[in-house]
Design a protein around this motif. Structure first.
Motif, PDB file in Angstrom:
ATOM      1  N   ALA A   1       0.845  -1.187   0.000  1.00 12.64           N
ATOM      2  CA  ALA A   1       0.000   0.000   0.000  1.00 12.64           C
ATOM      3  C   ALA A   1       0.880   1.237   0.000  1.00 12.64           C
ATOM      4  N   PHE A   2       0.353   2.303  -0.565  1.00 11.29           N
ATOM      5  CA  PHE A   2       1.106   3.547  -0.702  1.00 11.29           C
ATOM      6  C   PHE A   2       0.165   4.719  -0.436  1.00 11.29           C
ATOM      7  N   ALA A   3       0.677   5.765   0.172  1.00 10.25           N
ATOM      8  CA  ALA A   3      -0.151   6.921   0.492  1.00 10.25           C
ATOM      9  C   ALA A   3       0.686   8.189   0.392  1.00 10.25           C
ATOM     10  N   GLY A   4       0.001   9.334   0.221  1.00  6.78           N
ATOM     11  CA  GLY A   4       0.701  10.609   0.207  1.00  6.78           C
ATOM     12  C   GLY A   4       0.306  11.490  -0.957  1.00  6.78           C
ATOM     13  N   ASP A   5       1.224  12.379  -1.347  1.00  5.34           N
ATOM     14  CA  ASP A   5       0.988  13.248  -2.494  1.00  5.34           C
ATOM     15  C   ASP A   5       0.693  12.398  -3.725  1.00  5.34           C
ATOM     16  N   LEU A   6      -0.283  12.808  -4.519  1.00  5.09           N
ATOM     17  CA  LEU A   6      -0.806  11.981  -5.605  1.00  5.09           C
ATOM     18  C   LEU A   6       0.260  11.439  -6.550  1.00  5.09           C
ATOM     19  N   LEU A   7       1.044  12.296  -7.173  1.00  7.02           N
ATOM     20  CA  LEU A   7       1.948  11.840  -8.226  1.00  7.02           C
ATOM     21  C   LEU A   7       3.098  11.008  -7.674  1.00  7.02           C
ATOM     22  N   ALA A   8       3.663  11.420  -6.551  1.00  9.10           N
ATOM     23  CA  ALA A   8       4.760  10.655  -5.949  1.00  9.10           C
ATOM     24  C   ALA A   8       4.268   9.300  -5.459  1.00  9.10           C
ATOM     25  N   MET A   9       3.090   9.285  -4.864  1.00 12.07           N
ATOM     26  CA  MET A   9       2.512   8.027  -4.393  1.00 12.07           C
ATOM     27  C   MET A   9       2.286   7.079  -5.548  1.00 12.07           C
ATOM     28  N   HIS A  10       1.686   7.580  -6.626  1.00  4.18           N
ATOM     29  CA  HIS A  10       1.355   6.718  -7.761  1.00  4.18           C
ATOM     30  C   HIS A  10       2.602   6.219  -8.469  1.00  4.18           C
ATOM     31  N   SER A  11       3.641   7.032  -8.516  1.00  4.02           N
ATOM     32  CA  SER A  11       4.901   6.602  -9.123  1.00  4.02           C
ATOM     33  C   SER A  11       5.491   5.411  -8.370  1.00  4.02           C
ATOM     34  N   ALA A  12       5.502   5.494  -7.043  1.00  3.89           N
ATOM     35  CA  ALA A  12       6.023   4.392  -6.234  1.00  3.89           C
ATOM     36  C   ALA A  12       5.166   3.137  -6.389  1.00  3.89           C
ATOM     37  N   ALA A  13       3.854   3.322  -6.432  1.00  6.66           N
ATOM     38  CA  ALA A  13       2.949   2.183  -6.580  1.00  6.66           C
ATOM     39  C   ALA A  13       3.113   1.532  -7.949  1.00  6.66           C
ATOM     40  N   ARG A  14       3.303   2.330  -8.986  1.00  2.00           N
ATOM     41  CA  ARG A  14       3.480   1.777 -10.340  1.00  2.00           C
ATOM     42  C   ARG A  14       4.714   0.898 -10.434  1.00  2.00           C
ATOM     43  N   GLU A  15       5.806   1.354  -9.854  1.00  3.07           N
ATOM     44  CA  GLU A  15       7.034   0.562  -9.945  1.00  3.07           C
ATOM     45  C   GLU A  15       6.878  -0.778  -9.234  1.00  3.07           C
ATOM     46  N   ALA A  16       6.197  -0.771  -8.102  1.00  2.00           N
ATOM     47  CA  ALA A  16       5.951  -2.036  -7.396  1.00  2.00           C
ATOM     48  C   ALA A  16       5.019  -2.928  -8.211  1.00  2.00           C
ATOM     49  N   ALA A  17       3.984  -2.331  -8.815  1.00  2.00           N
ATOM     50  CA  ALA A  17       3.034  -3.108  -9.610  1.00  2.00           C
ATOM     51  C   ALA A  17       3.695  -3.696 -10.845  1.00  2.00           C
ATOM     52  N   ARG A  18       4.640  -2.958 -11.429  1.00  2.00           N
ATOM     53  CA  ARG A  18       5.339  -3.469 -12.617  1.00  2.00           C
ATOM     54  C   ARG A  18       6.095  -4.754 -12.288  1.00  2.00           C
ATOM     55  N   GLU A  19       6.749  -4.782 -11.140  1.00  2.00           N
ATOM     56  CA  GLU A  19       7.496  -5.970 -10.733  1.00  2.00           C
ATOM     57  C   GLU A  19       6.567  -7.133 -10.409  1.00  2.00           C
ATOM     58  N   ILE A  20       5.424  -6.821  -9.838  1.00  2.00           N
ATOM     59  CA  ILE A  20       4.509  -7.859  -9.384  1.00  2.00           C
ATOM     60  C   ILE A  20       3.621  -8.385 -10.514  1.00  2.00           C
ATOM     61  N   ALA A  21       3.199  -7.502 -11.429  1.00  2.00           N
ATOM     62  CA  ALA A  21       2.110  -7.845 -12.342  1.00  2.00           C
ATOM     63  C   ALA A  21       2.482  -7.896 -13.818  1.00  2.00           C
ATOM     64  N   MET A  22       3.770  -7.805 -14.167  1.00  2.00           N
ATOM     65  CA  MET A  22       4.175  -7.938 -15.566  1.00  2.00           C
ATOM     66  C   MET A  22       5.269  -8.995 -15.658  1.00  2.00           C
ATOM     67  N   ALA A  23       5.239  -9.795 -16.734  1.00  2.00           N
ATOM     68  CA  ALA A  23       6.176 -10.920 -16.846  1.00  2.00           C
ATOM     69  C   ALA A  23       6.723 -11.032 -18.269  1.00  2.00           C
ATOM     70  N   PRO A  24       8.053 -11.193 -18.402  1.00  2.00           N
ATOM     71  CA  PRO A  24       8.639 -11.342 -19.741  1.00  2.00           C
ATOM     72  C   PRO A  24       8.471 -12.761 -20.285  1.00  2.00           C
ATOM     73  N   VAL A  25       8.277 -12.865 -21.602  1.00  2.00           N
ATOM     74  CA  VAL A  25       8.284 -14.159 -22.288  1.00  2.00           C
ATOM     75  C   VAL A  25       9.283 -14.068 -23.437  1.00  2.00           C
ATOM     76  N   ASP A  26       9.653 -15.220 -23.994  1.00  2.00           N
ATOM     77  CA  ASP A  26      10.744 -15.232 -24.966  1.00  2.00           C
ATOM     78  C   ASP A  26      10.326 -14.934 -26.392  1.00  2.00           C
ATOM     79  N   ASP A  27       9.040 -15.101 -26.731  1.00  2.00           N
ATOM     80  CA  ASP A  27       8.619 -14.902 -28.116  1.00  2.00           C
ATOM     81  C   ASP A  27       7.098 -14.877 -28.189  1.00  2.00           C
ATOM     82  N   LEU A  28       6.581 -14.665 -29.394  1.00  2.00           N
ATOM     83  CA  LEU A  28       5.145 -14.664 -29.607  1.00  2.00           C
ATOM     84  C   LEU A  28       4.603 -16.086 -29.706  1.00  2.00           C
ATOM     85  N   PHE A  29       3.260 -16.225 -29.557  1.00  2.00           N
ATOM     86  CA  PHE A  29       2.619 -17.538 -29.521  1.00  2.00           C
ATOM     87  C   PHE A  29       1.533 -17.652 -30.583  1.00  2.00           C
TER      88      PHE A  29
END
Length: 433
Positions: A247-275
């Motif tokens: 969870a993240f709280a505070g000034d809107l833009l700074a808060m959302h920036s921190a939350a985005r970086e955490a979400a990128r690590e948690i919710a995006m995954a690399p694959v090697d090629d198309l399917f």
């Protein structure tokens, strides 16, 4: 191999042949924080940026809290009480209005609001559905960003203290959800939303999953929220069980920036090629309750399907298309996805639900999309230029048999909860050109 797909309020088990080349991309397990309610209070007491909320408010002030509608699995029953506890003794509950940030969606029923907040909280607070079409409930604020006419909910505009609450995950054209989206489109007028989601912005290649820099949609959303005033922002990241991980709280833009970086690590995954085939979902209920929302699952699959490949999307669609709004009508307005995409791209004026249709038409122009639903008939899906399968495994086998032994299959059991992207750095040595 058996794969469990998130579907409705349960799981759909699909048996795929063991001899197929199958890659499963699913959320890595992230345990929920212990004592979620206590954790949220701790986060509010130590913001990412700026003073804590209780130090920003004064006795006698009014407060508006923006929260997601039923189509989002936000833990409102925990987040809203945490906000109220933070300002206890300073702002009285009768001076608080909770706004359901519906955007252009339908308003939530009383039963749904009770489901989201719990009966005690619903009875104690004033809870109001935002209505983007009710001009009497909106206030004109001027033009922001790249020519966006901005009307916002008057209860929000008139409040002394404005607090956004939401959850952050990759978004299929705004880059990421949460943060500024709880102002616009969440509390904006229909015309404001239509401009933010016009053909030029949605059609831009930078308007996609996980992209913020120069994303024309997110750029203007961020500008509106920042320049019209948000007192405090509060977002969470959820795991596959819809429990709080961060969870993240505070000034809107700074808060959302921190939350985005955490979400990128948690919710995006690399694959090697198309399917050749991508089997996807829309993460189960409440996200898969209609076809309109299921476009997100299709879009997650589209990031890694070969041109001309097949996307199979399992979404329960208990709420149909849905019937409200113009989504169904616009989908049926052209003879093919290609004609629909060309028609929308050529329009000077945006119509409601056009953005979702534009993305769907683009996907269907580049790939064959097959649905598996429980509440939409074959005839209804045909209006959307879609076909249906009652047996996902059989459809996968059929497509792969036509391609041959080199066919590759990707499965996204929880759809856009983990968004795949092609990254050459993860390719095996014998895959590298």
């Amino acid at each position: 191999m058996d794969v469990d797909l998130a579907y409705g309020q349960g799981w759909l088990t699909v048996g795929l042949p063991d001899d197929l080349d199958v890659t499963v991309v699913e959320p890595q397990y992230h345990p929920a924080v212990p004592e979620e309610a206590a954790y949220l209070r701790e986060v509010l007491a130590a913001p990412v940026a700026g003073p804590r909320l209780r130090d920003r408010v004064r006795p006698g002030q009014s407060m508006a809290i923006s929260m997601c509608d039923l189509t989002r699995p936000q833990p409102r029953h925990l987040m809203i009480p945490a906000i109220l506890d933070e300002v206890a003794g300073i702002i009285e509950p009768e001076d608080v209005v909770v706004l359901v940030a519906t955007g252009t969606h339908r308003g939530n029923t009383d039963a749904e609001i009770r489901q989201m907040l719990g009966g005690e909280l619903t009875d104690r607070l004033r809870v109001v559905n935002h209505d983007s079409r009710d001009t009497a409930s909106l206030t004109w604020l001027g033009e922001y960003g790249e020519g966006v006419p901005v009307w916002l909910n008057s209860l929000w505009v008139d409040a002394d203290v404005k607090v956004t609450t939401g959850f952050v995950e990759p978004h299929f054209f705004a880059g990421f959800s949460g943060g500024p989206k709880l102002v616009a489109p969440g509390l904006a007028a229909l015309e404001t939303v239509l401009t933010l989601h016009d053909a030029a912005r949605i059609g831009d290649e930078r308007a996609t999953w996980g992209v913020i820099d120069d994303n024309p949609v997110h750029r203007d959303i961020r500008t509106i929220a920042a320049e019209t005033g948000v007192t405090f922002a509060f977002d969470v990241i959820l795991n596959r069980e819809k429990k709080i991980v961060r969870a993240f709280a505070g000034d809107l833009l700074a808060m959302h920036s921190a939350a985005r970086e955490a979400a990128r690590e948690i919710a995006m995954a690399p694959v090697d090629d198309l399917f050749d085939v991508v089997v996807t979902t829309n993460s189960g209920f409440p996200l898969d309750q209609n076809l309109y929302q299921a476009v997100k699952g299709m879009s997650a699959a589209y990031t890694v399907v070969k041109p001309g490949g097949t996307i199979i999307c399992a979404a329960e669609c208990r709420d149909g298309f849905p019937d409200h709004g113009s989504y169904k009508e616009v989908l049926a307005s052209a003879a093919s996805p290609e004609a629909l995409f060309a028609d929308i791209s050529a329009r000077k004026e945006t119509v409601p639900d056009q953005w979702q249709v534009q993305i769907q038409a683009k996907i269907q122009s580049g790939a064959r999309v097959v649905m598996h639903t429980s509440y939409l008939s074959d005839e209804e899906l045909a209006l959307a230029h879609l076909t249906q399968t009652s047996d996902i495994a059989a459809t996968v086998r059929e497509v792969c048999a036509r391609i041959g032994p080199e066919a590759r299959v990707c499965v996204l059991p929880e759809g856009p909860l983990t968004v795949p992207y092609v990254d050459a750095s993860v390719r095996p040595a014998d895959h590298v050109a």
